[in-house]
Motif scaffolding. Structure first.
Motif, mmCIF file in Angstrom:
data_model
loop_
_atom_site.group_PDB
_atom_site.id
_atom_site.type_symbol
_atom_site.label_atom_id
_atom_site.label_comp_id
_atom_site.label_asym_id
_atom_site.label_seq_id
_atom_site.Cartn_x
_atom_site.Cartn_y
_atom_site.Cartn_z
ATOM 1 N N ASN A 152 -24.257 102.453 10.597
ATOM 2 C CA ASN A 152 -23.920 102.912 11.958
ATOM 3 C C ASN A 152 -24.965 103.904 12.473
ATOM 4 O O ASN A 152 -25.364 103.850 13.631
ATOM 5 C CB ASN A 152 -22.542 103.581 11.974
ATOM 6 C CG ASN A 152 -21.417 102.571 12.054
ATOM 7 O OD1 ASN A 152 -21.657 101.383 12.274
ATOM 8 N ND2 ASN A 152 -20.192 103.017 11.871
ATOM 9 N N GLY A 164 -16.247 96.295 14.609
ATOM 10 C CA GLY A 164 -15.275 97.391 14.829
ATOM 11 C C GLY A 164 -14.356 97.614 13.640
ATOM 12 O O GLY A 164 -13.254 98.130 13.784
ATOM 13 N N ALA A 208 -12.755 101.878 10.100
ATOM 14 C CA ALA A 208 -11.369 101.719 9.619
ATOM 15 C C ALA A 208 -11.400 101.452 8.115
ATOM 16 O O ALA A 208 -10.601 102.007 7.350
ATOM 17 C CB ALA A 208 -10.695 100.566 10.350
HETATM 18 P P1 ADP Z 1 -18.900 98.729 14.435
HETATM 19 O O1 ADP Z 1 -20.026 99.525 13.889
HETATM 20 O O2 ADP Z 1 -18.815 97.367 13.858
HETATM 21 O O3 ADP Z 1 -18.831 98.755 15.915
HETATM 22 P P2 ADP Z 1 -17.259 100.812 13.312
HETATM 23 O O4 ADP Z 1 -15.826 100.805 12.966
HETATM 24 O O5 ADP Z 1 -18.200 101.086 12.216
HETATM 25 O O6 ADP Z 1 -17.547 99.435 13.984
HETATM 26 O O7 ADP Z 1 -17.483 101.878 14.434
HETATM 27 C C1 ADP Z 1 -16.584 101.956 15.519
HETATM 28 C C2 ADP Z 1 -17.291 102.543 16.735
HETATM 29 O O8 ADP Z 1 -17.611 103.896 16.513
HETATM 30 C C3 ADP Z 1 -18.645 101.929 17.020
HETATM 31 O O9 ADP Z 1 -18.502 100.725 17.750
HETATM 32 C C4 ADP Z 1 -19.335 103.022 17.809
HETATM 33 O O10 ADP Z 1 -18.921 103.005 19.142
HETATM 34 C C5 ADP Z 1 -18.798 104.293 17.193
HETATM 35 N N1 ADP Z 1 -19.756 104.826 16.161
HETATM 36 C C6 ADP Z 1 -19.656 104.700 14.844
HETATM 37 N N2 ADP Z 1 -20.693 105.325 14.232
HETATM 38 C C7 ADP Z 1 -21.442 105.885 15.195
HETATM 39 C C8 ADP Z 1 -22.636 106.689 15.218
HETATM 40 N N3 ADP Z 1 -23.247 107.064 14.098
HETATM 41 N N4 ADP Z 1 -23.092 107.099 16.417
HETATM 42 C C9 ADP Z 1 -22.480 106.729 17.545
HETATM 43 N N5 ADP Z 1 -21.347 105.983 17.611
HETATM 44 C C10 ADP Z 1 -20.828 105.571 16.443
#
Ligand code: ADP
Length: 485
Positions: A383, A444, A448
């Motif tokens: 991420n 997403g 979780a």
């Molecule tokens: P995905 O990465 O598949 O979208 P995640 O559950 O890992 O799903 O993350 C959920 C949401 O949290 C992401 O879609 C993003 O909007 C936000 N997010 C997660 N990590 C970061 C980060 N390091 N910086 C900015 N936003 C983040």
């Protein structure tokens, strides 16, 4: 002569103060204990009125009256009164008055043996105060109170216990503990009492039977009073708490069961979905290889869309299934965090290269965790690499860990796009994303999934972030003492 000598010795060595006065209560003699108790020398007081030693005139008159009352029969008596020392200090004394004859004057004088009882008085007062306070406590407490003897007979009970059980004090005073015990057989109660006598105290739960047959749950604190051979017990009614605990336990069990059923259902559905999807994917693959370029451009484009959507759906299903099966095995084993971080970085090597990211990390510990912890590292780092600013500013990621006593505190900090405060909780829910798939791809599930793993270890995960200011994800991992979560 010897007898007189003995008396003289006694007079000067006895610890009680002795004062001798004549019939007019003029001081004739006193012993050393008297001079040290009152602070006067014999020379200072000889011939003076004994009135100087009393707190006030009223006391002086009163003792005079008492002397006169008993003079006829020359009966000695004991009196408690307040004396005054030379320095003005008043103290409580107990005086034993004897009538004596003066050989020359033939008139009767008196001798007083005085003992300073202020300390004893203070102790008695304190005892009385404690007894009063204890009585107030006993009578106003909402907890029940018993005083029982070694055979478990009630010597005293308070009204609170009567209210609890519906018995009157008189009824209870004719009963013994086993009459109230609802589950414990009398033999066990007797053995329990014996154990309390040996150990001095106990605190335990029990069930009492009320007069109307109702049962109440109670928590009993007992103290054995050795010198009187009695037991003091406070009885707290915990029936409501016990009922609430039972309901909570039942609801929790129901929740766990329905959660399991739901997970099972989701797993089976996802699993079954894979089959038709695989068929779609295979046929789209065939369409692509056999018909690409043979139909028109629009058809080629449609095939590509179907192929991409199918791949995404396959990934989604796989992620959901992975999410559902996390933690089925709860075994933990020592994991070298340096090694799993390196493995994750190897897997993310192309993203690291593409984003020109600089990743800092200090030496990491070896900790006892579930092997799934690796996917938490993976999700958070991927991420951090994915949600970088699009202005080509250098991406810097910091991976660190701190020993905070009973837990390890991990922190993954980036200088990416950041997250608005109002989404800080939501992003940890399954399928919650803040961006379009075209801008930032993903399913997403990553956060979780990570939350589920961290909570399975008994830890917590959270984010600190502001839009445009980067994000820091923190999670804790309790130090495990067993091999099972
Ligand atoms: P995905 O990465 O598949 O979208 P995640 O559950 O890992 O799903 O993350 C959920 C949401 O949290 C992401 O879609 C993003 O909007 C936000 N997010 C997660 N990590 C970061 C980060 N390091 N910086 C900015 N936003 C983040």
């Amino acid at each position: 002569m010897e007898i007189i000598e003995d008396y003289k010795n006694l007079f000067s060595t006895i610890r009680d103060a002795i004062l001798v006065v004549d019939i007019e209560r003029k001081i004739k003699d006193c012993n050393p204990a008297f001079t040290s108790m009152f602070g006067y020398t014999l020379e200072e007081i000889k011939g003076k009125s004994a009135g100087i030693f009393y707190e006030n005139e009223k006391v002086y008159d009163e003792i005079g009256r008492k002397i006169n009352e008993n003079r006829q029969e020359e009966k000695s008596f004991i009196y408690t009164l307040n004396y005054k020392r030379k320095n003005g200090e008043v103290f409580t004394g107990e005086v034993n008055i004897f009538f004596i004859k003066d050989a020359q004057e033939k008139k009767g004088g008196v001798m007083g043996l005085i003992r300073d009882i202020s300390e004893r008085k203070k102790a008695e007062e304190l005892l009385l105060e404690n007894a009063i306070q204890f009585n107030i406590l006993k009578n106003t407490s909402i907890d029940g109170f018993w005083l029982v003897n070694k055979s478990g007979q009630f010597l005293d009970v308070n009204s609170a216990y009567c209210r609890m059980t519906g018995y009157s004090k008189d009824e209870l005073k004719k009963m013994i503990i086993p009459d109230l015990e609802a589950v414990e057989p009398p033999e066990i109660t007797r053995r329990h009492i014996q154990k309390i006598i040996e150990t001095g105290s106990d605190r335990f739960e029990s069930i009492h039977r009320c007069k109307d047959g109702r049962h109440i749950n109670v928590e009993i604190s007992v103290t054995y009073i050795k010198h009187s051979g009695k037991m003091m017990c406070f009885i707290h009614d915990i029936t409501k708490r016990k009922k609430a605990d039972a309901i909570l336990r039942q609801k929790t069990e129901e929740l766990i069961r329905s959660n399991k059923e739901l997970e099972q259902f989701a797993y089976i559905s996802s699993h079954d979905l894979q089959e038709p999807l695989r068929t779609v994917s295979n046929f789209v693959g065939l369409l692509n290889s056999n018909y690409k370029g043979r139909l028109d451009n629009e058809a080629d484009e449609y095939i590509e869309y179907i192929e991409r959507a199918t791949k995404r759906m396959q990934k989604l299903i796989k992620d959901v299934m992975d999410y559902l099966i996390i933690g089925r095995k709860k075994d933990v084993s020592p994991v070298n965090c340096n090694e799993i971080l390196q493995e994750v970085l190897d897997e993310l090597a192309s993203s690291v290269r593409n984003s020109n990211a600089v990743i800092h990390s200090g030496p990491l510990p070896v900790i006892s965790v579930h092997p799934e912890l690796k996917s938490v590292f993976f999700n958070l780092l991927s991420n951090a690499l994915k949600f970088r600013k699009k202005d080509n500013s250098p991406l810097v990621i910091n991976f660190s860990v701190r020993d905070i006593g009973k837990e390890w505190l991990f922190a993954i900090k980036d200088n990416g796009i950041g997250i608005d405060r109002k989404y800080h909780e939501r992003i940890f829910l399954i399928f919650q994303r803040l961006h379009k798939h075209e801008d930032y791809p993903g399913t997403g599930i990553g956060l979780a999934h990570s939350k589920k793993i961290i909570e399975m270890h008994g830890g917590k995960i959270r984010v600190e972030s502001e839009p445009g200011q980067g994000s820091t994800f923190y999670f804790t991992v309790p130090k495990q003492e067993t091999n099972q979560l």
